[in-house]
Write a protein that holds these residues in place. Sequence first.
Motif, PDB file in Angstrom:
ATOM      1  N   LYS A  47       0.816  -1.219   0.000  1.00 35.35           N
ATOM      2  CA  LYS A  47       0.000   0.000   0.000  1.00 35.35           C
ATOM      3  C   LYS A  47       0.850   1.270   0.000  1.00 35.35           C
ATOM      4  O   LYS A  47       0.351   2.336  -0.315  1.00 35.35           O
ATOM      5  N   LYS A  48       2.159   1.161   0.301  1.00 27.71           N
ATOM      6  CA  LYS A  48       3.022   2.343   0.289  1.00 27.71           C
ATOM      7  C   LYS A  48       3.882   2.435  -0.974  1.00 27.71           C
ATOM      8  O   LYS A  48       3.829   3.421  -1.696  1.00 27.71           O
ATOM      9  N   CYS A  49       4.680   1.398  -1.269  1.00 26.25           N
ATOM     10  CA  CYS A  49       5.624   1.495  -2.394  1.00 26.25           C
ATOM     11  C   CYS A  49       5.115   0.826  -3.674  1.00 26.25           C
ATOM     12  O   CYS A  49       5.750   0.922  -4.709  1.00 26.25           O
ATOM     13  N   ASN A  50       3.972   0.150  -3.595  1.00 23.65           N
ATOM     14  CA  ASN A  50       3.302  -0.451  -4.746  1.00 23.65           C
ATOM     15  C   ASN A  50       4.040  -1.651  -5.356  1.00 23.65           C
ATOM     16  O   ASN A  50       3.701  -2.100  -6.444  1.00 23.65           O
ATOM     17  N   GLU A  51       5.049  -2.191  -4.679  1.00 20.89           N
ATOM     18  CA  GLU A  51       5.724  -3.403  -5.149  1.00 20.89           C
ATOM     19  C   GLU A  51       4.789  -4.596  -4.963  1.00 20.89           C
ATOM     20  O   GLU A  51       3.991  -4.626  -4.024  1.00 20.89           O
ATOM     21  N   VAL A  63       4.356 -15.861  -2.711  1.00 13.52           N
ATOM     22  CA  VAL A  63       4.720 -14.694  -1.910  1.00 13.52           C
ATOM     23  C   VAL A  63       6.048 -14.175  -2.424  1.00 13.52           C
ATOM     24  O   VAL A  63       7.012 -14.935  -2.542  1.00 13.52           O
ATOM     25  N   LYS A  64       6.117 -12.885  -2.741  1.00 15.71           N
ATOM     26  CA  LYS A  64       7.329 -12.293  -3.317  1.00 15.71           C
ATOM     27  C   LYS A  64       8.106 -11.446  -2.307  1.00 15.71           C
ATOM     28  O   LYS A  64       9.222 -11.748  -1.972  1.00 15.71           O
ATOM     29  N   LEU A  65       7.526 -10.344  -1.864  1.00 15.02           N
ATOM     30  CA  LEU A  65       8.239  -9.386  -1.008  1.00 15.02           C
ATOM     31  C   LEU A  65       7.503  -9.160   0.309  1.00 15.02           C
ATOM     32  O   LEU A  65       7.247  -8.030   0.709  1.00 15.02           O
ATOM     33  N   LEU A  66       7.185 -10.227   1.003  1.00 15.89           N
ATOM     34  CA  LEU A  66       6.444 -10.126   2.257  1.00 15.89           C
ATOM     35  C   LEU A  66       7.140 -10.983   3.301  1.00 15.89           C
ATOM     36  O   LEU A  66       7.396 -12.166   3.067  1.00 15.89           O
ATOM     37  N   ASP A  67       7.478 -10.377   4.455  1.00 15.35           N
ATOM     38  CA  ASP A  67       8.140 -11.172   5.486  1.00 15.35           C
ATOM     39  C   ASP A  67       7.101 -11.896   6.349  1.00 15.35           C
ATOM     40  O   ASP A  67       5.898 -11.765   6.147  1.00 15.35           O
ATOM     41  N   GLY A  70       4.242  -9.820   7.914  1.00 11.66           N
ATOM     42  CA  GLY A  70       3.332  -9.060   7.070  1.00 11.66           C
ATOM     43  C   GLY A  70       3.885  -7.730   6.593  1.00 11.66           C
ATOM     44  O   GLY A  70       3.144  -6.872   6.123  1.00 11.66           O
ATOM     45  N   LYS A  71       5.207  -7.552   6.700  1.00 11.13           N
ATOM     46  CA  LYS A  71       5.829  -6.296   6.253  1.00 11.13           C
ATOM     47  C   LYS A  71       6.454  -6.471   4.875  1.00 11.13           C
ATOM     48  O   LYS A  71       7.007  -7.516   4.543  1.00 11.13           O
ATOM     49  N   CYS A  72       6.372  -5.404   4.086  1.00 13.34           N
ATOM     50  CA  CYS A  72       7.025  -5.369   2.781  1.00 13.34           C
ATOM     51  C   CYS A  72       8.530  -5.395   2.999  1.00 13.34           C
ATOM     52  O   CYS A  72       9.063  -4.600   3.785  1.00 13.34           O
ATOM     53  N   LEU A  78       3.881  -2.269   7.058  1.00  7.77           N
ATOM     54  CA  LEU A  78       3.014  -3.363   7.470  1.00  7.77           C
ATOM     55  C   LEU A  78       1.776  -3.364   6.567  1.00  7.77           C
ATOM     56  O   LEU A  78       1.090  -2.352   6.447  1.00  7.77           O
ATOM     57  N   ASN A  79       1.524  -4.488   5.925  1.00  9.64           N
ATOM     58  CA  ASN A  79       0.361  -4.647   5.068  1.00  9.64           C
ATOM     59  C   ASN A  79      -0.549  -5.655   5.748  1.00  9.64           C
ATOM     60  O   ASN A  79      -0.199  -6.824   5.886  1.00  9.64           O
ATOM     61  N   ASN A  80      -1.687  -5.203   6.220  1.00 15.55           N
ATOM     62  CA  ASN A  80      -2.567  -6.019   7.055  1.00 15.55           C
ATOM     63  C   ASN A  80      -3.467  -6.913   6.237  1.00 15.55           C
ATOM     64  O   ASN A  80      -4.580  -6.529   5.878  1.00 15.55           O
ATOM     65  N   PHE A  81      -3.013  -8.113   5.944  1.00 17.10           N
ATOM     66  CA  PHE A  81      -3.844  -9.130   5.336  1.00 17.10           C
ATOM     67  C   PHE A  81      -3.277 -10.495   5.699  1.00 17.10           C
ATOM     68  O   PHE A  81      -2.145 -10.605   6.152  1.00 17.10           O
ATOM     69  N   VAL A  82      -4.083 -11.514   5.548  1.00 14.87           N
ATOM     70  CA  VAL A  82      -3.697 -12.859   5.944  1.00 14.87           C
ATOM     71  C   VAL A  82      -3.577 -13.740   4.699  1.00 14.87           C
ATOM     72  O   VAL A  82      -4.425 -13.698   3.822  1.00 14.87           O
ATOM     73  N   ILE A  83      -2.532 -14.534   4.645  1.00 10.28           N
ATOM     74  CA  ILE A  83      -2.372 -15.534   3.589  1.00 10.28           C
ATOM     75  C   ILE A  83      -2.484 -16.891   4.274  1.00 10.28           C
ATOM     76  O   ILE A  83      -1.750 -17.187   5.203  1.00 10.28           O
TER      77      ILE A  83
END
Length: 84
Positions: A47-51, A63-67, A70-72, A78-83
Amino acid sequence: SRYHPSYEFDKEATPIKVLEKLIEFSKRSLNYVYGGNMPGNSNTSCKKCNEILVKRDFYTTSVKLLDDNGKCTKCGTLNNFVIS
């Protein structure tokens, strides 16, 4: 989610343009909006850098760029969603 004609209910499928307008309208208030049962971009972006954080291609999700928290991994947002 896009309607598709099915057994004993043969109405026209929902036009893609209609769903695209609804998706764009919804994104004004929501961070993660996707169209279902339709072609197009269903990746999850930061939601911030659009990657691209989560890449989806039909039935494959990666999953590409998610620790693990839940952080980019590029900008630390922090991107608040669940996988699951």
